[in-house]
Design a protein around this motif. Structure first.
Motif, PDB file in Angstrom:
ATOM      1  N   LEU A 187      -1.113   2.975   2.831  1.00 17.89           N
ATOM      2  CA  LEU A 187      -1.574   3.911   1.809  1.00 17.89           C
ATOM      3  C   LEU A 187      -0.952   3.617   0.448  1.00 17.89           C
ATOM      4  CD1 LEU A 187      -1.642   7.306   3.773  1.00 17.89           C
ATOM      5  CD2 LEU A 187      -3.524   5.721   3.305  1.00 17.89           C
ATOM      6  N   SER A 188      -0.049   2.634   0.396  1.00 15.08           N
ATOM      7  CA  SER A 188       0.531   2.227  -0.887  1.00 15.08           C
ATOM      8  C   SER A 188      -0.529   1.724  -1.849  1.00 15.08           C
ATOM      9  CB  SER A 188       1.592   1.148  -0.669  1.00 15.08           C
ATOM     10  OG  SER A 188       1.015  -0.037  -0.117  1.00 15.08           O
ATOM     11  N   ILE A 189      -1.718   1.412  -1.343  1.00 18.23           N
ATOM     12  CA  ILE A 189      -2.797   0.971  -2.230  1.00 18.23           C
ATOM     13  C   ILE A 189      -3.136   2.052  -3.246  1.00 18.23           C
ATOM     14  CG2 ILE A 189      -4.705   1.800  -0.757  1.00 18.23           C
ATOM     15  CD1 ILE A 189      -6.159  -0.868  -1.547  1.00 18.23           C
ATOM     16  N   ARG A 190      -2.814   3.298  -2.921  1.00 14.48           N
ATOM     17  CA  ARG A 190      -3.105   4.403  -3.838  1.00 14.48           C
ATOM     18  C   ARG A 190      -2.112   4.470  -4.998  1.00 14.48           C
ATOM     19  NH1 ARG A 190      -6.825   7.892  -2.533  1.00 14.48           N
ATOM     20  NH2 ARG A 190      -5.844   9.638  -3.633  1.00 14.48           N
ATOM     21  N   SER A 191      -1.080   3.630  -4.949  1.00 17.74           N
ATOM     22  CA  SER A 191      -0.136   3.595  -6.077  1.00 17.74           C
ATOM     23  C   SER A 191      -0.641   2.715  -7.206  1.00 17.74           C
ATOM     24  CB  SER A 191       1.228   3.082  -5.604  1.00 17.74           C
ATOM     25  OG  SER A 191       1.172   1.690  -5.299  1.00 17.74           O
ATOM     26  N   LEU A 192      -1.683   1.933  -6.960  1.00 19.64           N
ATOM     27  CA  LEU A 192      -2.218   1.060  -8.006  1.00 19.64           C
ATOM     28  C   LEU A 192      -2.841   1.900  -9.118  1.00 19.64           C
ATOM     29  CD1 LEU A 192      -3.872  -1.716  -5.815  1.00 19.64           C
ATOM     30  CD2 LEU A 192      -1.702  -1.850  -7.067  1.00 19.64           C
TER      31      LEU A 192
END
Length: 312
Positions: free
Chosen positions: A130-135
């Motif tokens: 879910l770190s993709i949402r930090s982009l």
């Protein structure tokens, strides 16, 4: 030994033996540790114009999600977050699948850990992908093939989804004997509405690309996986050509709204999955996958209790 615990022990022994046999067969066929290799589980490609492409790169296992892949995924996200010229990101899978979900061998390991250990493990596992949402830029999932379970959840965490008409999409947790995870119970009602979320999560059903668009799981459908990727890249370039500050602040605004309650939802999912990992139903779900048959669930926890009494 209580009957429920004895039954779970027998099922677990059977599942472990089946998993070992399955792993040996894959090793003999040269599929374990082949082509992709641990250093290539996630790749990053520059597509020009500030657009980058992330590729889940373990096609021999249908890009199943693992801890190693998650760690590499996080490193790629960190790298992207350090790029001043980043404008949009497309996420896809190598080969014929987007992602088949959690790796079977890794799931088997969950039966050997305590519920408390599994809860911590699952929270960490979710957060890696879910770190993709930090982009700080738009993210688009190009669903080139099957997106199942946690794999579909990663696609759901992106801002936009484009799918192949031939792709199969589903949140199959219930048919495996576990509670949904990776933010499924949080994002799916937001993206597709409560009734669609209830229908898909309670049944564990799988839908095709056309039905997925009708159910609002995706916003665009193309005939093939290659065409879905091309359409996703075209959309990414159109977003990259818009005003960066306007798009970036809009990304922050929309995600901030979606993220309300997310942390609590992830903790609830991790706790519920940890409880399910200790159940006979989960072992039965694993056995059914390995044996390629329909599971027969009885609704028992480790102590033989009804499933309704599992930890909140």
């Amino acid at each position: 030994m209580p009957f429920g615990s004895f039954r779970r022990h027998m099922l677990l022994t059977q599942a472990v033996n089946l998993a070992r046999e399955s792993t040996k067969r894959r090793a003999a066929a040269g599929s374990v540790g082949a082509a992709a290799g641990p250093e290539k589980l996630v790749s990053l490609e520059c597509m020009g114009g500030g657009v980058k492409k992330i590729v889940l790169n373990n096609p021999e296992k249908l890009n199943a999600l693992t801890v190693d892949m998650g760690e590499q995924f996080t490193k790629v996200i960190d790298e992207l977050n350090g790029m001043s010229d980043l404008r949009a990101v497309v996420l896809t899978g190598e080969g014929r699948a987007f992602s088949a979900g959690g790796d079977l061998d890794w799931l088997m390991e969950r039966t050997k850990s305590t519920p408390k250990q599994n809860m911590d493990i699952m929270v960490q596992f979710y957060n890696r992908f879910l770190s993709i949402r930090s982009l700080p830029v738009p993210t688009i999932a190009a669903i080139n093939g099957p997106a199942i379970g946690a794999g579909m959840c990663v696609a759901l965490a992106c801002d936009v989804r484009v799918a192949s008409a031939k792709a199969k999409l589903g949140f199959t947790f219930a048919t495996l004997g576990i509670h949904p995870g990776m933010g499924a119970s949080h994002f799916l009602p937001i993206v597709a509405g409560p009734e669609t979320a209830h229908r898909l999560l309670f049944s564990g059903g799988i839908v095709g690309g056309a039905d997925a668009k009708e159910m609002r799981l995706v916003s665009q459908v193309e005939e093939t996986g290659e065409e879905a990727l091309e359409a996703a890249l075209e959309l990414a370039h159109s977003m990259a050509n818009a005003a960066p500050l306007a798009v970036g602040t809009c990304v922050s605004t929309l995600r901030a709204q979606q993220n309300l309650g997310l942390e609590a939802a992830l903790l609830r999912e991790a706790s519920s999955q940890a409880a399910c990992y200790a159940s006979s139903d989960f072992i039965e779900g694993l056995n059914a996958i390995v044996e390629k048959r329909a599971p027969v669930f009885v609704g028992e926890s480790e102590g033989g209790d009804d499933s309704s009494t599992l930890a909140a």
